[in-house]
Design a protein around this motif. Structure first.
Motif, PDB file in Angstrom:
ATOM      1  N   UNK A 216       0.806  -1.231   0.000  1.00 30.88           N
ATOM      2  CA  UNK A 216       0.000   0.000   0.000  1.00 30.88           C
ATOM      3  C   UNK A 216       0.834   1.274   0.000  1.00 30.88           C
ATOM      4  N   UNK A 217       1.970   1.263   0.701  1.00 32.73           N
ATOM      5  CA  UNK A 217       2.787   2.464   0.746  1.00 32.73           C
ATOM      6  C   UNK A 217       3.304   2.816  -0.640  1.00 32.73           C
ATOM      7  N   UNK A 218       3.608   1.800  -1.453  1.00 28.80           N
ATOM      8  CA  UNK A 218       4.092   2.036  -2.812  1.00 28.80           C
ATOM      9  C   UNK A 218       2.991   2.652  -3.665  1.00 28.80           C
ATOM     10  N   UNK A 219       1.787   2.112  -3.577  1.00 32.62           N
ATOM     11  CA  UNK A 219       0.667   2.657  -4.352  1.00 32.62           C
ATOM     12  C   UNK A 219       0.437   4.125  -4.007  1.00 32.62           C
ATOM     13  N   UNK A 220       0.516   4.457  -2.709  1.00 37.28           N
ATOM     14  CA  UNK A 220       0.326   5.847  -2.297  1.00 37.28           C
ATOM     15  C   UNK A 220       1.364   6.772  -2.883  1.00 37.28           C
ATOM     16  N   UNK A 221       2.625   6.329  -2.892  1.00 37.47           N
ATOM     17  CA  UNK A 221       3.681   7.178  -3.446  1.00 37.47           C
ATOM     18  C   UNK A 221       3.627   7.226  -4.966  1.00 37.47           C
ATOM     19  N   UNK A 222       3.198   6.147  -5.617  1.00 35.84           N
ATOM     20  CA  UNK A 222       3.027   6.203  -7.070  1.00 35.84           C
ATOM     21  C   UNK A 222       1.957   7.235  -7.437  1.00 35.84           C
ATOM     22  N   UNK A 223       0.895   7.304  -6.645  1.00 32.88           N
ATOM     23  CA  UNK A 223      -0.132   8.322  -6.881  1.00 32.88           C
ATOM     24  C   UNK A 223       0.446   9.723  -6.683  1.00 32.88           C
ATOM     25  N   UNK A 224       1.321   9.860  -5.678  1.00 35.67           N
ATOM     26  CA  UNK A 224       1.977  11.150  -5.453  1.00 35.67           C
ATOM     27  C   UNK A 224       2.871  11.510  -6.629  1.00 35.67           C
ATOM     28  N   UNK A 225       3.652  10.542  -7.117  1.00 38.07           N
ATOM     29  CA  UNK A 225       4.558  10.788  -8.239  1.00 38.07           C
ATOM     30  C   UNK A 225       3.782  11.167  -9.491  1.00 38.07           C
TER      31      UNK A 225
END
Length: 427
Positions: A217-226
């Motif tokens: 989940x942390x990766x998905x959140x940062x991909x959305x940020x990127x």
């Protein structure tokens, strides 16, 4: 993790690859308009439209093939993937140097996009050769190498272009092929056989790699940020020259110098400031604060009434470039060691999505509001970028707060928790 001397050699070469990639792209920029006009038998206005399609083809290929390159590096190791793609990239520049028609030039740029997807394998080397405490700084150094290439490429391309619009392609070819030879000598393998895994096309594609990241989940959140951050930053890349010419009458030399200044500032921030900042306050807090710096910068651009205000906004906004290596480090920490290539492929695909869609959106917004017949506000794309960055800051802050346990225990987790407490109060 491999032994320190081998790790240092790997990092040196990966930094060199990042430099070559960005320098090679920048080398050909000054001569592309004249070359396109000659090959397509069109004027400058039509050449600009074709140039936009060339950029689209490059970004589209990166989007499609970054997960493939990352997945192949997880299966066969980083060394063969990096060396083969760098060699093919050199051959591709040679192809573009002799391209007889515009169709061949499009083919060359498409191949460049595929081979440029080595970004995924290169960043995976960082994850292989660093621990969680130093990974953020290493990603920052890689970003600085790319920024150095971004500075050197256009300047060198403009100089070499005086001898012909094919010469920069030849120089880029020599750089890539020379890099391949150097890599054969100094680049060690950074991924042990015990940590490799099977390659499957179901995972090694843009959709598949992003779907696989759902487990983290942390990766998905940062991909959305990127993605949100990338859409905002495409504004600066897509409309900067048009906006400064329209509003302040900047010359090509002034625009070129401003781009060079931006590249230098990015290098200083990512290569010089990110490491100390990450050590002092942690990647989460540093990334959040850095990302927030972009909001006032884009507001300054949108409402600037003098050239010096554009430079002031650039000085403030360049701090936002610390956010990307911070997120890379945090995502890498939350992903298994045998999935680092897949992670970097997902990141590269996300960046490519913003590179494909961002310029189209921002240039259309600019064209609409730069028309004096309607509502005249040419700074509208920068205002949109500021709003997008506000959204990115909110996503970043909520993502770290929701997934702080994924960053590990100890001081860094405490820092991340503190960053969220501070960040959500300020957003």
């Amino acid at each position: 993790m491999i032994e320190r001397p081998m790790a240092d050699r790997a990092m040196l070469f990966v930094g060199f690859i990042c430099f070559i990639d960005m320098c090679g792209v920048g080398l050909v920029v000054p001569v592309l308009p004249a070359l396109i006009a000659r090959l397509a038998h069109v004027g400058v206005d039509r050449a600009a439209s074709i140039g936009g399609l060339l950029l689209f083809s490059y970004a589209a290929m990166q989007f499609l093939f970054a997960p493939v390159i990352g997945g192949l590096s997880d299966r066969f190791g980083r060394r063969p993937v990096l060396l083969v793609t760098l060699f093919v990239l050199g051959c591709d520049y040679a192809l573009m140097a002799v391209a007889p028609t515009i169709g061949w030039l499009f083919l060359g740029r498409a191949i460049s996009g595929v081979m440029g997807a080595t970004w995924a394998a290169a960043n995976s080397c960082v994850a292989d050769t660093t621990d969680t405490a130093t990974r953020g700084r290493a990603f920052g150094v890689l970003g600085a190498c790319g920024a150095a290439g971004f500075v050197a490429g256009p300047a060198l391309g403009g100089l070499l272009g005086n001898w012909g619009d094919r010469v920069p392609f030849i120089a880029a070819c020599i750089m890539a092929l020379s890099g391949t030879v150097i890599g054969l000598i100094i680049l060690p393998e950074t991924l042990p056989r015990a940590r490799r895994r099977a390659f499957t096309i179901a995972r090694a594609n843009p959709i598949g790699s992003l779907v696989q990241m759902r487990r983290y989940p942390v990766v998905i959140g940062f991909l959305a940020t990127i993605l949100t951050m990338g859409l905002a930053t495409q504004c600066q890349l897509a409309v900067w020259s048009y906006y400064t010419i329209l509003k302040f009458g900047w010359t090509p030399l002034t625009i070129g110098l401003s781009v060079t200044l931006f590249g230098v500032l990015v290098g200083v921030v990512q290569g010089g400031l990110s490491g100390p900042a990450f050590r002092r306050i942690g990647e989460a807090r540093a990334g959040l604060l850095a990302l927030a710096c972009g909001v006032p910068a884009y507001l300054i651009f949108a409402f600037a009434s003098a050239s010096w205000m554009m430079i002031a906004g650039m000085l403030i906004g360049t701090m936002a470039n610390m956010a990307f290596p911070a997120m890379q480090a945090l995502m890498s920490r939350a992903t298994p060691e045998d999935a680092q290539g897949e992670l970097q492929g997902a990141i590269a695909s996300t960046v490519a999505i913003s590179s494909i869609t961002g310029p189209v959106v921002m240039t259309r917004v600019f064209a609409h509001f730069a028309d004096p017949q309607g509502v005249y506000f040419p700074g509208a794309p920068f205002l949109l970028a500021a709003l997008l960055l506000v959204v990115a800051v909110v996503i970043f802050a909520r993502n770290v707060r929701a997934n702080v346990a994924a960053f590990g225990t100890g001081a860094n987790a405490d820092v991340a928790d503190g960053a969220i407490a501070d960040g959500t109060r300020h957003v």
